[in-house]
Motif scaffolding. Structure first.
Motif, PDB file in Angstrom:
ATOM      1  N   PRO A   1       0.848  -1.071   0.035  1.00  0.00           N
ATOM      2  CA  PRO A   1      -0.037   0.101  -0.086  1.00  0.00           C
ATOM      3  C   PRO A   1       0.876   1.090   0.099  1.00  0.00           C
ATOM      4  N   GLY A   2       1.206   1.911  -1.087  1.00  0.00           N
ATOM      5  CA  GLY A   2       2.079   3.004  -1.290  1.00  0.00           C
ATOM      6  C   GLY A   2       3.749   2.378  -1.172  1.00  0.00           C
ATOM      7  N   GLY A   3       4.216   3.584  -1.001  1.00  0.00           N
ATOM      8  CA  GLY A   3       5.753   3.524  -0.760  1.00  0.00           C
ATOM      9  C   GLY A   3       5.768   3.222   0.728  1.00  0.00           C
ATOM     10  N   THR A   4       5.014   3.475   1.430  1.00  0.00           N
ATOM     11  CA  THR A   4       4.876   3.676   2.951  1.00  0.00           C
ATOM     12  C   THR A   4       5.069   1.918   3.176  1.00  0.00           C
ATOM     13  N   GLY A   5       4.206   1.428   2.588  1.00  0.00           N
ATOM     14  CA  GLY A   5       4.166  -0.202   2.921  1.00  0.00           C
ATOM     15  C   GLY A   5       5.644  -0.933   2.575  1.00  0.00           C
TER      16      GLY A   5
ATOM     17  N   HIS B   1      14.875  14.226   7.408  1.00  0.00           N
ATOM     18  CA  HIS B   1      14.171  13.014   7.061  1.00  0.00           C
ATOM     19  C   HIS B   1      12.801  13.154   7.112  1.00  0.00           C
ATOM     20  N   TRP B   2      11.970  12.254   6.314  1.00  0.00           N
ATOM     21  CA  TRP B   2      10.514  12.337   6.408  1.00  0.00           C
ATOM     22  C   TRP B   2      10.073  11.570   7.768  1.00  0.00           C
ATOM     23  N   ALA B   3       9.607  12.631   8.265  1.00  0.00           N
ATOM     24  CA  ALA B   3       9.084  12.161   9.745  1.00  0.00           C
ATOM     25  C   ALA B   3       8.607  10.669  10.033  1.00  0.00           C
TER      26      ALA B   3
ATOM     27  N   HIS C   1      14.726  14.389  -2.582  1.00  0.00           N
ATOM     28  CA  HIS C   1      14.255  14.047  -0.993  1.00  0.00           C
ATOM     29  C   HIS C   1      13.372  15.220  -0.487  1.00  0.00           C
ATOM     30  N   ASN C   2      12.529  14.241   0.406  1.00  0.00           N
ATOM     31  CA  ASN C   2      11.575  14.994   1.269  1.00  0.00           C
ATOM     32  C   ASN C   2      12.113  15.203   2.536  1.00  0.00           C
ATOM     33  N   PRO C   3      12.831  16.259   3.272  1.00  0.00           N
ATOM     34  CA  PRO C   3      11.852  17.525   2.991  1.00  0.00           C
ATOM     35  C   PRO C   3      12.955  18.579   2.193  1.00  0.00           C
TER      36      PRO C   3
ATOM     37  N   VAL D   1      16.202   2.147  -0.995  1.00  0.00           N
ATOM     38  CA  VAL D   1      16.201   3.608  -1.937  1.00  0.00           C
ATOM     39  C   VAL D   1      14.703   3.773  -1.972  1.00  0.00           C
ATOM     40  N   ASP D   2      14.246   5.066  -1.375  1.00  0.00           N
ATOM     41  CA  ASP D   2      12.904   5.474  -1.401  1.00  0.00           C
ATOM     42  C   ASP D   2      12.595   6.404  -2.332  1.00  0.00           C
ATOM     43  N   VAL D   3      12.208   6.075  -3.667  1.00  0.00           N
ATOM     44  CA  VAL D   3      12.181   6.937  -4.743  1.00  0.00           C
ATOM     45  C   VAL D   3      10.611   7.680  -5.124  1.00  0.00           C
ATOM     46  N   ALA D   4       9.995   8.017  -3.962  1.00  0.00           N
ATOM     47  CA  ALA D   4       8.680   8.266  -3.905  1.00  0.00           C
ATOM     48  C   ALA D   4       8.564   9.670  -5.136  1.00  0.00           C
ATOM     49  N   TYR D   5       9.748  10.401  -5.275  1.00  0.00           N
ATOM     50  CA  TYR D   5       9.480  11.528  -5.938  1.00  0.00           C
ATOM     51  C   TYR D   5      10.363  11.292  -7.321  1.00  0.00           C
ATOM     52  N   ILE D   6      10.689  10.285  -7.872  1.00  0.00           N
ATOM     53  CA  ILE D   6      11.577   9.970  -8.787  1.00  0.00           C
ATOM     54  C   ILE D   6      11.245  10.806  -9.963  1.00  0.00           C
TER      55      ILE D   6
ATOM     56  N   LEU E   1      17.875   5.670   1.896  1.00  0.00           N
ATOM     57  CA  LEU E   1      18.135   6.867   1.370  1.00  0.00           C
ATOM     58  C   LEU E   1      16.987   7.364   0.143  1.00  0.00           C
ATOM     59  N   ASN E   2      16.682   8.415   0.625  1.00  0.00           N
ATOM     60  CA  ASN E   2      15.220   9.034  -0.061  1.00  0.00           C
ATOM     61  C   ASN E   2      16.057  10.075  -1.150  1.00  0.00           C
ATOM     62  N   THR E   3      15.964   9.475  -2.273  1.00  0.00           N
ATOM     63  CA  THR E   3      16.636  10.316  -3.562  1.00  0.00           C
ATOM     64  C   THR E   3      16.049   9.846  -4.652  1.00  0.00           C
TER      65      THR E   3
ATOM     66  N   THR F   1      -5.114   5.994  -3.855  1.00  0.00           N
ATOM     67  CA  THR F   1      -5.243   4.463  -4.164  1.00  0.00           C
ATOM     68  C   THR F   1      -4.279   3.413  -3.291  1.00  0.00           C
ATOM     69  N   ARG F   2      -3.678   3.819  -2.660  1.00  0.00           N
ATOM     70  CA  ARG F   2      -2.775   3.201  -1.944  1.00  0.00           C
ATOM     71  C   ARG F   2      -2.149   1.888  -2.719  1.00  0.00           C
ATOM     72  N   CYS F   3      -0.897   2.340  -3.657  1.00  0.00           N
ATOM     73  CA  CYS F   3      -0.365   1.389  -4.365  1.00  0.00           C
ATOM     74  C   CYS F   3       1.068   1.780  -4.569  1.00  0.00           C
TER      75      CYS F   3
ATOM     76  N   TYR G   1       8.950   1.890  -4.301  1.00  0.00           N
ATOM     77  CA  TYR G   1       8.456   2.773  -5.550  1.00  0.00           C
ATOM     78  C   TYR G   1       6.924   2.754  -5.163  1.00  0.00           C
ATOM     79  N   SER G   2       6.589   4.159  -5.609  1.00  0.00           N
ATOM     80  CA  SER G   2       5.226   4.697  -4.956  1.00  0.00           C
ATOM     81  C   SER G   2       4.638   5.181  -6.361  1.00  0.00           C
ATOM     82  N   LEU G   3       3.185   4.714  -6.458  1.00  0.00           N
ATOM     83  CA  LEU G   3       2.253   5.478  -7.684  1.00  0.00           C
ATOM     84  C   LEU G   3       1.607   6.574  -7.305  1.00  0.00           C
ATOM     85  N   SER G   4       1.874   7.043  -5.776  1.00  0.00           N
ATOM     86  CA  SER G   4       1.125   8.114  -5.337  1.00  0.00           C
ATOM     87  C   SER G   4       1.459   9.536  -6.116  1.00  0.00           C
ATOM     88  N   LYS G   5       2.685   9.818  -6.306  1.00  0.00           N
ATOM     89  CA  LYS G   5       2.906  10.924  -6.828  1.00  0.00           C
ATOM     90  C   LYS G   5       2.964  10.686  -8.319  1.00  0.00           C
ATOM     91  N   THR G   6       3.888   9.625  -8.873  1.00  0.00           N
ATOM     92  CA  THR G   6       4.226   9.478 -10.321  1.00  0.00           C
ATOM     93  C   THR G   6       3.013   9.484 -11.107  1.00  0.00           C
TER      94      THR G   6
HETATM   95  N1  PLP Z   1       8.682   8.361   1.080  1.00  0.00           N
HETATM   96  C1  PLP Z   1       8.571   9.927   1.288  1.00  0.00           C
HETATM   97  C2  PLP Z   1       9.796  10.553   1.494  1.00  0.00           C
HETATM   98  C3  PLP Z   1       7.352  10.388   1.186  1.00  0.00           C
HETATM   99  O1  PLP Z   1       7.306  11.756   1.246  1.00  0.00           O
HETATM  100  C4  PLP Z   1       6.281   9.706   0.978  1.00  0.00           C
HETATM  101  C5  PLP Z   1       5.036  10.398   0.784  1.00  0.00           C
HETATM  102  O2  PLP Z   1       4.858  11.508   1.024  1.00  0.00           O
HETATM  103  C6  PLP Z   1       6.446   8.243   0.958  1.00  0.00           C
HETATM  104  C7  PLP Z   1       7.474   7.640   0.918  1.00  0.00           C
HETATM  105  C8  PLP Z   1       5.325   7.262   0.394  1.00  0.00           C
HETATM  106  O3  PLP Z   1       4.212   7.583   0.206  1.00  0.00           O
HETATM  107  P1  PLP Z   1       2.780   6.638  -0.252  1.00  0.00           P
HETATM  108  O4  PLP Z   1       2.722   5.843   0.914  1.00  0.00           O
HETATM  109  O5  PLP Z   1       1.643   7.570  -0.132  1.00  0.00           O
HETATM  110  O6  PLP Z   1       3.394   6.353  -1.372  1.00  0.00           O
END
Ligand code: PLP
Length: 412
Positions: free
Chosen positions: A108-112, A134-136, A189-191, A222-227, A184-186, A267-269, A256-261
């Motif tokens: 469910p999203g990159g979070t999962g 880092h992302w809290a 990177h958020n934030p 490698v957290d590529v949420a914003y790639i 590694l979020n790249t 839809t949590r994917c 990998y996350s479909l949220s932003k891309t």
């Molecule tokens: N990683 C980072 C750094 C994020 O900012 C987010 C979403 O804001 C996610 C992962 C995962 O997002 P999601 O679970 O909505 O795909």
């Protein structure tokens, strides 16, 4: 009144409200009381157009409209429907063809993916390594499973990626724990909006390879949420081959996350994709991650899995989706550049920025400054080490206005 609920049964301290959603609610209240033109809400982590409406790719909406009831009502297999598992690898890797053994497990999203990686590749009590900025939610995810986050200083005094600090922590933690999960979020990177350069990657991989012989295992998540919002898709995937040059006990995993891309946030994917040196390690990854999914959210939602499968089955559709996203990405990049330019003009120091949804400003008293700005109708997020501005949720004109406002509040 305390800001926390103390869970009597296990001593956990749970904040009364999610910080970012709390600020966003105050912004909404002010809009209702004083009008839209009096408020800039730069807290939201979704891409909004200049009028504050959520950007949703129309090419993706077309696919949604053609779905059959079974496409969203039915269960998907625990690890995802087979065409999704293939499509998501292509989405994550682009034209790069890994030589390692890959397996994708839907989440469910990159979070999962982050949750399952921590659950399976660390032990209760372990420290998970990421950068100080880092992302809290990494803390929440780790804490929920009895792990915690440890950090290295992300930038040195010259504003370069602090590879030495990274290497030192990797070495220390592997020595104490035996195994280590590194996040590694790249890129983008958020934030901070920073993207590791190829030189940074070189140093990261060197540090990991140096620590590996003494470690039981190192997982490089490698957290590529914003790639796909950083810039050219191929250019920003050039680091991928570097992940292959590691010994067997180092396992790279792509979150990998479909949220932003695909603008499919709700839809949590997403998927976790391993790059294993042997088929056995890849098979084990698949099995343990599916098992872990079963014990947390069970199946992931089917809807977006079908959408991605359909997009990757139809090259013309994929092209349209990519082109539509590129237009919005340009809008986002213009906003980031505008903020950077104005910050430079007014002498507001920002954390090294490349691209993406957020820009950060180092600051010693972030709570105080953000409170002051809220009174003037500017809502941003105070973090441990500074302030976070979402350029994704405000217009280019607002991006030009904000740096001077923040600078003035910090000077008062
Ligand atoms: N990683 C980072 C750094 C994020 O900012 C987010 C979403 O804001 C996610 C992962 C995962 O997002 P999601 O679970 O909505 O795909």
């Amino acid at each position: 009144m305390s800001d926390y609920i103390l869970a009597k049964q296990n001593g956990r301290k749970i904040p009364l409200e999610d910080k970012i959603f709390g600020i966003s609610n105050r912004a909404k209240k002010m809009i209702a009381e004083e009008g839209k033109d009096k408020v800039i809400n730069a807290t939201i982590g979704s891409l909004l157009d200049d009028d504050g409406n959520l950007v949703v790719l129309s090419s993706v909406v077309e696919v949604v409209k053609e779905l059959e009831p079974v496409d969203f009502a039915d269960y998907a297999p625990i690890g995802g429907i087979p065409p999704f598992r293939e499509a998501v690898k292509k989405a994550a890797f682009g034209s790069f063809q890994p030589k390692r053994f890959t397996e994708a497990v839907s989440t469910p999203g990159g979070t999962g993916s982050i949750r399952n990686t921590i659950a399976n590749y660390s032990s209760p009590g372990d420290k998970i390594l990421t950068s100080d900025w880092h992302w809290a939610p990494y803390n929440t995810i780790a804490g929920e499973m009895g792990r915690s986050i440890d950090t290295y200083q992300m930038f040195d005094e010259n504003g370069n990626f602090n590879a030495a600090a990274f290497a030192k922590k990797v070495d220390e933690l592997t020595a104490v724990q035996g195994s280590l999960v590194v996040i590694l979020n790249t890129p983008a990177h958020n934030p901070t909006g920073y993207s590791l350069t190829m030189e940074d990657w070189e140093q990261v991989m060197q540090a990991v390879k140096t620590a590996a012989p003494k470690a039981e295992s190192i997982v490089l998540l490698v957290d590529v949420a914003y790639i796909d919002f950083a810039g050219d898709e191929e250019e920003y995937r050039k680091f991928l081959p570097k992940l292959e040059d590691v010994p067997e006990n180092v396992l790279p995993i792509i979150a990998y996350s479909l949220s932003k891309t695909y603008t499919l946030y709700g839809t949590r994917c997403g998927a976790m994709i391993c790059m294993a040196q042997t088929p056995e390690i890849a098979a084990e990854f698949k099995r343990v991650c599916e098992f872990s999914s079963r014990g947390s959210w069970s199946n992931s939602a089917k809807l977006a899995q079908v959408i991605l499968s359909k997009i990757y089955k139809d090259p013309a559709l994929l092209k349209r989706v990519n082109e539509e996203r590129a237009g919005y990405r340009e809008m986002l990049i213009r906003r980031g550049r505008a903020f950077e330019e104005e910050a430079k003009k007014c002498g507001l120091k920002i954390v090294p920025f490349d691209a993406g949804f957020f820009v950060s400003i180092p600051c010693d008293n972030p709570d105080e400054i953000s409170k002051k700005l809220e009174a003037d109708g500017l809502f941003i997020v105070p973090l441990a080490k500074g302030l976070r501005v979402s350029v994704a949720s405000i217009s280019e004109a607002s991006c030009r206005k904000l740096p001077a406002m923040i600078k003035a509040a910090m000077a008062e």
